[in-house]
Design a protein around this motif. Structure first.
Motif, PDB file in Angstrom:
ATOM      1  N   PHE A  36      77.398  56.295  38.270  1.00 43.16           N
ATOM      2  CA  PHE A  36      77.791  55.317  37.458  1.00 43.16           C
ATOM      3  C   PHE A  36      78.837  56.215  36.116  1.00 43.16           C
ATOM      4  N   ARG A  37      78.224  56.770  34.517  1.00 41.89           N
ATOM      5  CA  ARG A  37      79.496  57.002  34.118  1.00 41.89           C
ATOM      6  C   ARG A  37      78.696  58.638  33.487  1.00 41.89           C
ATOM      7  N   GLU A  38      80.293  59.392  32.656  1.00 42.25           N
ATOM      8  CA  GLU A  38      79.672  60.811  32.172  1.00 42.25           C
ATOM      9  C   GLU A  38      79.129  60.342  31.464  1.00 42.25           C
ATOM     10  N   PRO A 344      77.688  37.452  56.857  1.00 45.23           N
ATOM     11  CA  PRO A 344      76.331  37.649  57.433  1.00 45.23           C
ATOM     12  C   PRO A 344      75.159  38.538  57.948  1.00 45.23           C
ATOM     13  N   GLU A 345      75.728  39.145  58.213  1.00 43.78           N
ATOM     14  CA  GLU A 345      74.327  40.062  59.287  1.00 43.78           C
ATOM     15  C   GLU A 345      73.704  41.161  58.529  1.00 43.78           C
ATOM     16  N   ALA A 346      74.396  41.742  56.602  1.00 39.86           N
ATOM     17  CA  ALA A 346      74.768  41.995  55.751  1.00 39.86           C
ATOM     18  C   ALA A 346      73.517  41.553  54.943  1.00 39.86           C
ATOM     19  N   ASP A 347      73.929  39.936  55.397  1.00 37.28           N
ATOM     20  CA  ASP A 347      73.132  39.075  53.692  1.00 37.28           C
ATOM     21  C   ASP A 347      74.370  39.864  52.008  1.00 37.28           C
ATOM     22  N   LEU A 348      75.629  39.859  52.394  1.00 34.25           N
ATOM     23  CA  LEU A 348      76.201  40.074  51.625  1.00 34.25           C
ATOM     24  C   LEU A 348      77.560  39.320  51.208  1.00 34.25           C
ATOM     25  N   GLU A 349      77.549  39.151  49.591  1.00 34.23           N
ATOM     26  CA  GLU A 349      78.462  38.125  48.955  1.00 34.23           C
ATOM     27  C   GLU A 349      79.079  38.907  47.987  1.00 34.23           C
ATOM     28  N   VAL A 350      80.198  38.729  48.038  1.00 38.03           N
ATOM     29  CA  VAL A 350      81.656  39.531  46.731  1.00 38.03           C
ATOM     30  C   VAL A 350      82.307  38.643  46.503  1.00 38.03           C
ATOM     31  N   GLY A 351      82.036  37.966  45.235  1.00 42.30           N
ATOM     32  CA  GLY A 351      83.418  37.332  44.833  1.00 42.30           C
ATOM     33  C   GLY A 351      84.773  38.120  44.648  1.00 42.30           C
ATOM     34  N   GLY A 352      85.647  36.929  44.335  1.00 39.74           N
ATOM     35  CA  GLY A 352      87.326  37.719  44.040  1.00 39.74           C
ATOM     36  C   GLY A 352      87.275  38.786  43.112  1.00 39.74           C
ATOM     37  N   CYS A 353      86.437  38.538  41.454  1.00 42.72           N
ATOM     38  CA  CYS A 353      86.760  39.614  40.944  1.00 42.72           C
ATOM     39  C   CYS A 353      86.004  40.294  40.353  1.00 42.72           C
ATOM     40  N   SER A 354      85.157  40.406  42.175  1.00 39.17           N
ATOM     41  CA  SER A 354      84.730  42.323  42.435  1.00 39.17           C
ATOM     42  C   SER A 354      85.715  43.130  42.783  1.00 39.17           C
ATOM     43  N   LEU A 366      86.100  46.483  53.573  1.00 42.59           N
ATOM     44  CA  LEU A 366      85.677  47.624  53.530  1.00 42.59           C
ATOM     45  C   LEU A 366      84.769  48.095  53.294  1.00 42.59           C
ATOM     46  N   THR A 367      85.918  49.167  53.315  1.00 44.39           N
ATOM     47  CA  THR A 367      85.548  50.282  52.307  1.00 44.39           C
ATOM     48  C   THR A 367      85.185  50.273  50.853  1.00 44.39           C
ATOM     49  N   GLN A 368      86.644  49.129  50.552  1.00 45.92           N
ATOM     50  CA  GLN A 368      85.784  49.102  48.581  1.00 45.92           C
ATOM     51  C   GLN A 368      85.397  48.245  48.805  1.00 45.92           C
ATOM     52  N   ILE A 369      84.247  47.431  49.788  1.00 40.41           N
ATOM     53  CA  ILE A 369      83.358  47.022  49.377  1.00 40.41           C
ATOM     54  C   ILE A 369      81.978  47.767  48.638  1.00 40.41           C
ATOM     55  N   VAL A 370      81.936  48.582  49.725  1.00 35.50           N
ATOM     56  CA  VAL A 370      81.185  50.169  49.817  1.00 35.50           C
ATOM     57  C   VAL A 370      81.168  50.981  48.671  1.00 35.50           C
ATOM     58  N   GLY A 371      82.685  50.728  48.511  1.00 43.64           N
ATOM     59  CA  GLY A 371      83.131  52.464  46.901  1.00 43.64           C
ATOM     60  C   GLY A 371      82.659  51.494  45.943  1.00 43.64           C
ATOM     61  N   HIS A 372      83.366  49.844  46.105  1.00 42.91           N
ATOM     62  CA  HIS A 372      82.023  49.182  44.902  1.00 42.91           C
ATOM     63  C   HIS A 372      81.068  49.089  44.491  1.00 42.91           C
ATOM     64  N   LEU A 373      80.635  49.041  45.289  1.00 43.32           N
ATOM     65  CA  LEU A 373      78.636  48.811  45.342  1.00 43.32           C
ATOM     66  C   LEU A 373      78.143  50.358  44.787  1.00 43.32           C
TER      67      LEU A 373
END
Length: 484
Positions: A36-38, A344-354, A366-373
């Motif tokens: 989260f945040r400081e 589909p295997e992870a049932d994950l959808e990520v928009g371009g704004c993310s 995929l690494t950036q998606i995990v870090g973003h989540l």
């Protein structure tokens, strides 16, 4: 969390806003919530009058964009969603025509029910004063708001067990809650994390000069009023470069493979810096714009890839990639800000704004998606994973376990321990790209898609909703003519 991170600071002889004395004691705790945040947690206690007050301030950086989160409250269970309301955020209840401004309930971490209960208490305290002053109309309006909120809270407490979960029979539901934070440091809990919650809508936006001033920031160069009324520095550069000739964006105003620089403001330290921009071409694809910034003052760096270096495509593109081995993980991938990634295997959808415009490999994406989540799901860690939903205590760590299982599955895909899986890249502007397998001949995208057993390319007509979101429905070209 280490002992040093939890070290407190005690300030004595502070001013007490209740008794207006100077014998209060303030305790400060500087800490950081994982993913989260400081935070700066402040607690004030006055020994004279017994007044207590606690606040949470954000010690981290202000985000690049503001965030508007809309929650549709469909049942009493949604009142148990945890909310982080920073000291710059406002809450708006459209049904009640009620706004909780930034100056009220500042820096608060609570549930929606807790915020509503505090609102009822604050409104009730001033009801007698409204009657004494003769403000009868405002008295009745406040009483109507108090009665409605009490019905919401009481319905959450006495909800019968035979009621269908997720559906409330009360006429007070559904209603919308809008959390608007120009600093981008507020959150509403996602009950479906890491999946997308259909009841939550996140809308990023650029701050206005007035909002920048309230946050103590210098207004960005993009939002300052200028005589040309242009919205971007790059567009202003093009106008100056082409003032004596016909506007041809890619060929003349933005020369390919030539690096241009323009002044900008660092989003971290707000010091003047420069952004470098270059237009280049991907073989057998199209032109793209590469942008990068490095602040010499604080070291902040960012990069972006805009896949709109050429004309807008007439159709959208859907690229399906079957990842079967480590070679597929090393494919080059370009995702634009308008692209959506679905696994589909992870049932994950990520928009371009993310993620923004990214040029990387499948593994890198995929690494950036995990870090973003991990960064944007603060309620999946720590004490926030234990709460009450619909009057029943949730299983301890249920959200955390589900979230960690999902992250482990994604990390197994990244490390090559989970094959096969599928990635579907949908871009309504056809500005995204998936590269060839290592060892393939240098052929065009269509030829590669026909020869590559793991890569499928499909063009489709954009829907009216997609054109509306892209602003293409308002483009009028019937009377335009090409100039030779």
């Amino acid at each position: 969390m280490s002992h040093e991170e939890c070290e407190t600071t005690v300030v004595k002889d502070c001013y007490c806003p209740a008794c207006q004395g100077d014998k209060a004691t303030t305790t400060l705790l500087l800490t950081k919530i994982p993913y989260f945040r400081e935070l700066i947690i402040m607690n004030l206690y006055c020994e004279v009058c017994g007044n207590r007050d606690a606040q949470v301030s954000f010690g981290g950086s202000i985000q690049d964009e503001g965030q508007r989160i809309t929650l549709t409250v469909r049942c009493s269970e949604d009142l148990n969603r945890q909310i982080v309301k920073s000291d710059s955020a406002t809450l708006f209840f459209q049904t009640l025509d009620l706004e909780i401004p930034r100056s009220t309930q500042q820096g608060k971490i609570s549930t929606l029910e807790g915020i509503l209960q505090t609102t009822v208490n604050q409104l009730t305290q001033q009801q007698a004063e409204r009657l004494r002053s003769g403000d009868v109309d405002n008295f009745h309006r406040c009483r109507a708001v108090i009665d409605t909120i009490n019905r919401w809270i009481n319905n959450a407490e006495i909800k019968s067990e035979n009621e269908t979960p997720g559906i409330d029979n009360s006429s007070d539901f559904p209603f919308e809650v809008i959390l608007d934070d120009p600093a981008g440091n507020s959150y509403i809990e996602n009950f479906q994390a890491p999946k997308r919650d259909p009841q939550l809508t996140h809308t990023p936006y650029r701050r206005t000069p007035q909002q920048d001033a309230v946050l103590g920031l210098q207004p960005s160069f993009d939002t300052e009023k200028n005589t040309e009324h242009t919205d971007s520095k790059a567009l202003r550069y093009k106008i100056h470069a082409c003032e004596d000739e016909r506007f041809e964006p890619t060929e003349k105003c933005v020369p390919k493979d030539e690096i241009m620089s323009f002044p900008t403001t660092c989003p971290s330290c707000r010091c003047p810096t420069e952004t470098n921009m270059c237009t280049t071409s991907i073989p057998h694809f199209q032109s793209v714009i590469l942008m990068c910034m490095l602040c010499s003052n604080c070291g902040y760096r960012s990069n972006d890839v805009q896949g709109n270096g050429g004309a807008i495509s007439e159709r959208g593109t859907r690229i399906t990639l079957n990842v079967t081995d480590m070679v597929d993980l090393s494919r080059d991938v370009l995702t634009s800000t308008t692209a959506t990634i679905f696994i589909p295997e992870a049932d994950l959808e990520v928009g371009g704004c993310s993620l923004g415009g990214v040029y990387s490999t499948v593994e890198g994406i995929l690494t950036q998606i995990v870090g973003h989540l991990e960064t944007t799901n603060p309620f999946a860690m720590g004490d926030s994973t234990i709460g009450r939903t619909g009057g029943k205590v949730r299983q301890e760590g249920e959200l955390s376990y589900r979230f960690n299982d999902f992250l482990n599955k994604m990390k197994a895909m990244i490390s090559g321990q989970h094959f096969p899986f599928q990635i579907i890249l949908t871009d309504p502007l056809s500005n995204s790209f998936v590269g060839r397998r290592s060892g393939n001949s240098d052929v065009s995208v269509n030829e590669r898609a026909m020869r590559d057993e793991n890569l499928f390319l499909e063009e489709y007509e954009r829907s009216h909703a997609e054109n509306e979101a892209l602003g293409l429905n308002d483009v009028m070209t019937e009377h335009d003519q090409l100039t030779p």
